[in-house]
Design a protein around this motif. Structure first.
Motif, short mmCIF file in Angstrom:
data_model
loop_
_atom_site.label_atom_id
_atom_site.label_comp_id
_atom_site.label_asym_id
_atom_site.label_seq_id
_atom_site.Cartn_x
_atom_site.Cartn_y
_atom_site.Cartn_z
N LYS A 49 132.71 36.31 4.49
CA LYS A 49 132.33 35.25 3.57
C LYS A 49 133.28 35.13 2.37
CE LYS A 49 129.68 32.26 1.31
NZ LYS A 49 129.59 30.83 1.75
N LEU A 50 133.59 36.23 1.71
CA LEU A 50 134.20 36.17 0.38
C LEU A 50 135.70 36.43 0.35
CD1 LEU A 50 131.31 38.04 -1.43
CD2 LEU A 50 131.80 35.61 -1.58
N LEU A 51 136.19 37.34 1.17
CA LEU A 51 137.61 37.69 1.11
C LEU A 51 138.49 36.61 1.75
CD1 LEU A 51 137.74 41.48 2.05
CD2 LEU A 51 138.02 40.47 -0.22
N ASN A 52 139.56 36.26 1.05
CA ASN A 52 140.54 35.33 1.58
C ASN A 52 141.66 36.14 2.23
OD1 ASN A 52 141.95 32.99 2.12
ND2 ASN A 52 142.79 32.78 0.06
N VAL A 53 141.51 36.39 3.54
CA VAL A 53 142.48 37.19 4.29
C VAL A 53 142.81 36.48 5.59
CG1 VAL A 53 141.77 39.41 3.29
CG2 VAL A 53 140.62 38.56 5.35
N ASP A 54 143.94 36.86 6.20
CA ASP A 54 144.38 36.21 7.42
C ASP A 54 144.76 37.29 8.44
OD1 ASP A 54 145.50 34.74 9.45
OD2 ASP A 54 147.07 33.81 8.23
N PRO A 55 143.95 37.48 9.50
CA PRO A 55 144.26 38.50 10.51
C PRO A 55 145.62 38.30 11.17
CG PRO A 55 142.04 37.65 10.80
CD PRO A 55 142.69 36.77 9.79
N VAL A 77 135.02 49.76 7.57
CA VAL A 77 136.15 48.85 7.43
C VAL A 77 136.83 48.62 8.78
CG1 VAL A 77 138.39 48.49 6.34
CG2 VAL A 77 136.50 49.39 5.02
N TYR A 78 136.98 49.67 9.58
CA TYR A 78 137.59 49.50 10.89
C TYR A 78 136.78 48.51 11.74
CZ TYR A 78 140.45 53.64 9.86
OH TYR A 78 141.33 54.53 9.30
N SER A 79 135.47 48.62 11.66
CA SER A 79 134.63 47.68 12.40
C SER A 79 134.85 46.25 11.92
CB SER A 79 133.15 48.04 12.25
OG SER A 79 132.34 47.00 12.77
N GLU A 83 136.28 43.17 14.12
CA GLU A 83 135.48 41.95 14.29
C GLU A 83 136.23 40.73 13.78
OE1 GLU A 83 132.47 41.54 15.70
OE2 GLU A 83 132.36 43.65 16.24
N LYS A 84 137.03 40.92 12.75
CA LYS A 84 137.78 39.82 12.14
C LYS A 84 139.03 39.47 12.95
CE LYS A 84 138.10 37.22 8.32
NZ LYS A 84 137.08 36.25 7.89
N GLY A 85 139.48 40.38 13.81
CA GLY A 85 140.62 40.10 14.66
C GLY A 85 141.93 40.72 14.23
N PHE A 86 141.90 41.72 13.35
CA PHE A 86 143.13 42.38 12.92
C PHE A 86 143.72 43.27 14.01
CE2 PHE A 86 141.59 41.07 8.81
CZ PHE A 86 142.74 40.89 8.03
N PHE A 87 142.88 43.79 14.88
CA PHE A 87 143.33 44.60 16.01
C PHE A 87 142.24 44.58 17.07
CE2 PHE A 87 141.64 47.52 12.75
CZ PHE A 87 140.58 48.09 13.44
N THR A 111 147.51 50.82 9.78
CA THR A 111 146.39 50.02 10.27
C THR A 111 146.48 48.61 9.70
OG1 THR A 111 145.05 52.03 10.21
CG2 THR A 111 143.90 49.94 10.55
N PRO A 112 146.57 47.58 10.52
CA PRO A 112 146.61 46.20 10.01
C PRO A 112 145.37 45.88 9.17
CG PRO A 112 147.12 46.26 12.36
CD PRO A 112 146.64 47.63 12.00
N GLY A 113 145.60 45.28 8.00
CA GLY A 113 144.49 44.89 7.14
C GLY A 113 144.13 45.90 6.08
#
Length: 284
Positions: A49-55, A77-79, A83-87, A111-113
């Motif tokens: 919802k809140l973080l502006n990030v791009d996997p 955080v790994y989960s 879920e967000k698609g970083f890995f 680790t990406p992200g």
């Protein structure tokens, strides 16, 4: 908004499933279950919802930063990152395994992200303040969130960083204290009490807010306000339960770190499935 909160609650349930899956089926060492479960709702709200990030662009310069200063909660955080698609999600079961990208504390550059190495507790707020002041100097409108444990808040570095951040008026910095009242060796109040925690942060010049760290509506509302506050940094004290979401881990510091048996795994998954059904039915 109701559908949005339902979506976020279900993300939190999935994060908890992943944590239990890592603790039961993972190929690495024991997983720090308790501190990960206590922060699952907040991490779900941040990442979905809140973080502006791009996997697809993990090192994007204008991204919001999230620092897990309480690094033992790495599984949460790994989960979220998976879920967000970083890995790929399949990597979750390699947590703490030799040569895995998912080590027992998050590793920047591996680790990406991940935005900071947090192998030594107590460093997160100092690094967050450094990143926040750097973003301001570069005129980037990004926010820095640092999640602290209440146990690590006994360390002097936290308060030195708190004094510095307030002095520099870093209003792009939000500290979130996961106040679950336990640290690795026992109850925080018995080892070194932080009381009165809110007054301490106020005395250092921070704007202080408090919230129920398991009420998704309260989390989204409070963290949204914290992001918009101007003039000084914000500390959000989140009242949580260690091991939240699984009956045999709640309030049980034996689950600071451990592995789940097959029976415990099945019980936890059944409880989490029931929680998701309750969310769908509008009961949670």
């Amino acid at each position: 908004m109701e559908n949005e909160l339902k979506r976020l609650k279900k993300e939190a349930v999935q994060i908890r499933r992943d944590i239990i899956e890592m603790a039961a089926k993972g190929h690495g060492g024991a997983i720090h279950v308790g501190p990960a479960l206590s922060s699952a709702d907040m991490v779900a709200a941040l990442y979905f919802k809140l973080l502006n990030v791009d996997p697809k662009n993990p090192t994007w310069q204008d991204r919001d930063r999230f620092i897990l200063s309480k690094g033992h909660a790495y599984a949460v955080v790994y989960s979220a990152l998976a879920e967000k698609g970083f890995f790929p999600r399949e990597e979750l079961l390699t947590a703490r395994a030799i040569n895995s990208r998912l080590q027992g504390h998050p590793v920047l550059g591996k680790t990406p992200g991940i935005d900071m190495v947090s192998g030594s507790l107590g460093n997160g707020l100092s690094c967050g303040a450094g990143i926040a002041i750097g973003l301001k100097k570069q005129c980037r409108h990004a926010s820095v969130y640092v999640m602290l444990g209440d146990g690590e808040s006994q360390e002097g570095m936290i308060w030195e960083a708190a004094m510095f951040a307030a002095n520099r008026r870093l209003d792009n910095l939000v500290a979130i204290v996961d106040h679950n009242h336990f640290q690795s060796c026992g109850a925080v109040d018995e080892i070194m009490s932080l009381y009165p925690l809110a007054d301490k942060w106020k005395s250092f010049g921070w704007q202080v807010m408090e919230m129920n760290g398991h009420d998704m509506g309260d989390i989204v509302r409070t963290l949204s306000m914290a992001k918009e506050f101007a003039g000084r940094p914000v500390c959000v004290i989140a009242h949580t339960v260690k091991g939240k979401g699984v009956s045999f881990t709640e309030h049980n510091n034996k689950w600071h770190v451990g592995r789940c048996s097959q029976e415990q795994y099945e019980q936890a998954m059944k409880e989490l499935d029931e929680q998701e059904a309750a969310i769908d039915a509008g009961w949670m």
